[in-house]
Design a protein around this motif. Structure first.
Motif, PDB file in Angstrom:
ATOM      1  N   ASN A 120       0.822  -1.212   0.000  1.00 42.77           N
ATOM      2  CA  ASN A 120       0.000   0.000   0.000  1.00 42.77           C
ATOM      3  C   ASN A 120       0.856   1.262   0.000  1.00 42.77           C
ATOM      4  OD1 ASN A 120      -2.228  -1.632   0.003  1.00 42.77           O
ATOM      5  ND2 ASN A 120      -2.985  -0.997   2.018  1.00 42.77           N
ATOM      6  N   GLN A 121       1.928   1.271   0.777  1.00 43.00           N
ATOM      7  CA  GLN A 121       2.809   2.426   0.801  1.00 43.00           C
ATOM      8  C   GLN A 121       3.455   2.646  -0.568  1.00 43.00           C
ATOM      9  OE1 GLN A 121       5.428   1.312   3.983  1.00 43.00           O
ATOM     10  NE2 GLN A 121       3.846   1.614   5.543  1.00 43.00           N
ATOM     11  N   THR A 122       3.870   1.561  -1.200  1.00 40.90           N
ATOM     12  CA  THR A 122       4.477   1.645  -2.531  1.00 40.90           C
ATOM     13  C   THR A 122       3.482   2.191  -3.543  1.00 40.90           C
ATOM     14  OG1 THR A 122       5.964  -0.184  -2.018  1.00 40.90           O
ATOM     15  CG2 THR A 122       5.617   0.307  -4.350  1.00 40.90           C
ATOM     16  N   LEU A 123       2.239   1.736  -3.483  1.00 38.74           N
ATOM     17  CA  LEU A 123       1.218   2.209  -4.417  1.00 38.74           C
ATOM     18  C   LEU A 123       0.893   3.687  -4.199  1.00 38.74           C
ATOM     19  CD1 LEU A 123      -1.139  -0.904  -4.434  1.00 38.74           C
ATOM     20  CD2 LEU A 123       0.218  -0.052  -6.359  1.00 38.74           C
ATOM     21  N   ALA A 148       1.689  11.690 -10.259  1.00 41.43           N
ATOM     22  CA  ALA A 148       0.597  12.672 -10.351  1.00 41.43           C
ATOM     23  C   ALA A 148       1.011  13.984 -10.996  1.00 41.43           C
ATOM     24  CB  ALA A 148       0.009  12.936  -8.969  1.00 41.43           C
ATOM     25  N   GLY A 149       2.174  14.482 -10.681  1.00 42.15           N
ATOM     26  CA  GLY A 149       2.575  15.773 -11.234  1.00 42.15           C
ATOM     27  C   GLY A 149       1.889  16.955 -10.581  1.00 42.15           C
ATOM     28  N   GLU A 150       1.120  16.707  -9.540  1.00 42.92           N
ATOM     29  CA  GLU A 150       0.432  17.765  -8.797  1.00 42.92           C
ATOM     30  C   GLU A 150       0.106  17.241  -7.407  1.00 42.92           C
ATOM     31  OE1 GLU A 150      -3.357  18.632 -10.593  1.00 42.92           O
ATOM     32  OE2 GLU A 150      -3.814  16.534 -10.845  1.00 42.92           O
ATOM     33  N   PRO A 151      -0.127  18.120  -6.451  1.00 37.58           N
ATOM     34  CA  PRO A 151      -0.516  17.670  -5.115  1.00 37.58           C
ATOM     35  C   PRO A 151      -1.861  16.944  -5.170  1.00 37.58           C
ATOM     36  CG  PRO A 151       0.153  19.975  -5.088  1.00 37.58           C
ATOM     37  CD  PRO A 151       0.032  19.570  -6.522  1.00 37.58           C
ATOM     38  N   LEU A 152      -1.993  15.896  -4.355  1.00 33.72           N
ATOM     39  CA  LEU A 152      -3.238  15.124  -4.311  1.00 33.72           C
ATOM     40  C   LEU A 152      -3.744  15.016  -2.876  1.00 33.72           C
ATOM     41  CD1 LEU A 152      -2.380  12.040  -6.589  1.00 33.72           C
ATOM     42  CD2 LEU A 152      -3.702  14.075  -7.220  1.00 33.72           C
ATOM     43  N   SER A 153      -5.052  15.102  -2.718  1.00 33.95           N
ATOM     44  CA  SER A 153      -5.660  14.842  -1.413  1.00 33.95           C
ATOM     45  C   SER A 153      -5.701  13.336  -1.185  1.00 33.95           C
ATOM     46  CB  SER A 153      -7.084  15.401  -1.378  1.00 33.95           C
ATOM     47  OG  SER A 153      -7.928  14.620  -2.219  1.00 33.95           O
ATOM     48  N   ALA A 154      -5.920  12.937   0.039  1.00 35.84           N
ATOM     49  CA  ALA A 154      -6.017  11.512   0.348  1.00 35.84           C
ATOM     50  C   ALA A 154      -7.167  10.870  -0.442  1.00 35.84           C
ATOM     51  CB  ALA A 154      -6.221  11.306   1.843  1.00 35.84           C
ATOM     52  N   TYR A 155      -8.257  11.592  -0.614  1.00 34.98           N
ATOM     53  CA  TYR A 155      -9.396  11.034  -1.353  1.00 34.98           C
ATOM     54  C   TYR A 155      -9.102  10.923  -2.848  1.00 34.98           C
ATOM     55  CZ  TYR A 155     -12.206  10.820   2.803  1.00 34.98           C
ATOM     56  OH  TYR A 155     -12.675  10.478   4.045  1.00 34.98           O
ATOM     57  N   ALA A 156      -8.312  11.840  -3.386  1.00 31.74           N
ATOM     58  CA  ALA A 156      -7.903  11.725  -4.792  1.00 31.74           C
ATOM     59  C   ALA A 156      -6.992  10.515  -4.975  1.00 31.74           C
ATOM     60  CB  ALA A 156      -7.204  12.998  -5.249  1.00 31.74           C
ATOM     61  N   GLU A 174      -8.765   0.550  -8.331  1.00 29.90           N
ATOM     62  CA  GLU A 174      -8.525  -0.656  -9.143  1.00 29.90           C
ATOM     63  C   GLU A 174      -7.452  -1.553  -8.537  1.00 29.90           C
ATOM     64  OE1 GLU A 174      -7.886   0.098 -13.278  1.00 29.90           O
ATOM     65  OE2 GLU A 174      -9.668   1.363 -13.432  1.00 29.90           O
ATOM     66  N   GLU A 175      -6.672  -1.010  -7.607  1.00 33.31           N
ATOM     67  CA  GLU A 175      -5.636  -1.790  -6.920  1.00 33.31           C
ATOM     68  C   GLU A 175      -6.171  -2.410  -5.633  1.00 33.31           C
ATOM     69  OE1 GLU A 175      -2.699  -2.498  -8.071  1.00 33.31           O
ATOM     70  OE2 GLU A 175      -2.814  -1.188  -9.820  1.00 33.31           O
ATOM     71  N   GLY A 176      -7.463  -2.253  -5.376  1.00 30.18           N
ATOM     72  CA  GLY A 176      -8.070  -2.863  -4.205  1.00 30.18           C
ATOM     73  C   GLY A 176      -8.269  -1.935  -3.024  1.00 30.18           C
ATOM     74  N   PHE A 177      -7.948  -0.671  -3.157  1.00 28.23           N
ATOM     75  CA  PHE A 177      -8.177   0.278  -2.068  1.00 28.23           C
ATOM     76  C   PHE A 177      -9.671   0.562  -1.980  1.00 28.23           C
ATOM     77  CE2 PHE A 177      -3.750   0.677  -2.266  1.00 28.23           C
ATOM     78  CZ  PHE A 177      -3.272   1.496  -1.261  1.00 28.23           C
ATOM     79  N   VAL A 226      -5.353   4.598   2.777  1.00 24.01           N
ATOM     80  CA  VAL A 226      -4.505   5.667   2.251  1.00 24.01           C
ATOM     81  C   VAL A 226      -3.838   6.408   3.401  1.00 24.01           C
ATOM     82  CG1 VAL A 226      -4.465   7.832   0.940  1.00 24.01           C
ATOM     83  CG2 VAL A 226      -5.895   5.923   0.171  1.00 24.01           C
ATOM     84  N   TYR A 227      -4.601   6.749   4.441  1.00 21.49           N
ATOM     85  CA  TYR A 227      -4.044   7.509   5.554  1.00 21.49           C
ATOM     86  C   TYR A 227      -2.950   6.737   6.285  1.00 21.49           C
ATOM     87  CZ  TYR A 227      -7.318  11.342   5.082  1.00 21.49           C
ATOM     88  OH  TYR A 227      -8.011  12.438   4.618  1.00 21.49           O
ATOM     89  N   ARG A 228      -3.107   5.442   6.455  1.00 20.99           N
ATOM     90  CA  ARG A 228      -2.057   4.639   7.103  1.00 20.99           C
ATOM     91  C   ARG A 228      -0.775   4.658   6.276  1.00 20.99           C
ATOM     92  NH1 ARG A 228      -5.694  -0.473   9.052  1.00 20.99           N
ATOM     93  NH2 ARG A 228      -6.386   0.445  11.012  1.00 20.99           N
ATOM     94  N   ALA A 229      -0.918   4.500   4.970  1.00 18.43           N
ATOM     95  CA  ALA A 229       0.259   4.536   4.093  1.00 18.43           C
ATOM     96  C   ALA A 229       0.903   5.919   4.135  1.00 18.43           C
ATOM     97  CB  ALA A 229      -0.130   4.159   2.666  1.00 18.43           C
ATOM     98  N   LEU A 230       0.093   6.974   4.068  1.00 21.58           N
ATOM     99  CA  LEU A 230       0.619   8.337   4.106  1.00 21.58           C
ATOM    100  C   LEU A 230       1.352   8.620   5.416  1.00 21.58           C
ATOM    101  CD1 LEU A 230      -2.304  10.314   2.473  1.00 21.58           C
ATOM    102  CD2 LEU A 230       0.022  10.094   1.559  1.00 21.58           C
TER     103      LEU A 230
END
Length: 149
Positions: free
Chosen positions: A10-13, A21-29, A36-39, A45-49
């Protein structure tokens, strides 16, 4: 140079998504891009972040409530301050560290007996490309490429 820590799937993904991304992303983005990767849940996402932030591979931009991959994680060793310049129009982000600015913050903290754990400086404004487009009267935004030095 420090070695990159071992990351979970999950951290790698999440890191890969931010890097591409080329731009800042929110956790929901990030979550939307990884369905499609199973999230399935924001908590994944928050645990990985959290781990990526802890290891310095990702930075949180408080003003945008978003995250970016560190453009040069091995260059922050020993520095507590990271600065970002963020274009308000196209969302390009420049990441940098500056020992002179950090020294001034450190001197202030020492004079005030303030224990600093981390300092993030965010500068908002308009990049050269957006200013040029505005001067030429061109509507819209330049490309979303992110320039992090």
């Amino acid at each position: 140079m420090t070695q990159t820590p071992a990351l979970t799937r999950n951290q790698t993904l999440v890191l890969g998504t931010l890097t591409k991304a080329g731009e800042p992303l929110s956790a929901y983005a990030i979550l939307d891009r990884l369905r499609e990767e199973g999230f399935r849940a924001p908590l994944q996402v928050y645990r990985a972040l959290d781990k990526l932030l802890e290891t310095g591979l990702v930075h949180r931009l408080d003003s945008l409530k978003a995250f970016v991959a560190c453009s040069h994680p091995h260059e922050h060793a020993g520095e507590t301050m990271v600065a970002f310049a963020i274009c308000e129009n196209c969302a390009r982000v420049w990441e940098f560290s500056d020992s002179k600015i950090e020294a001034r913050f450190s001197a202030w903290a020492e004079a005030e007996d303030f224990e600093t754990r981390a300092t993030t400086l965010e500068i908002s404004g308009l990049c050269a490309a957006c200013r040029a487009a505005a001067a030429a009267g061109k509507p819209g935004k330049p490309g979303p490429e992110t320039s992090r030095r």
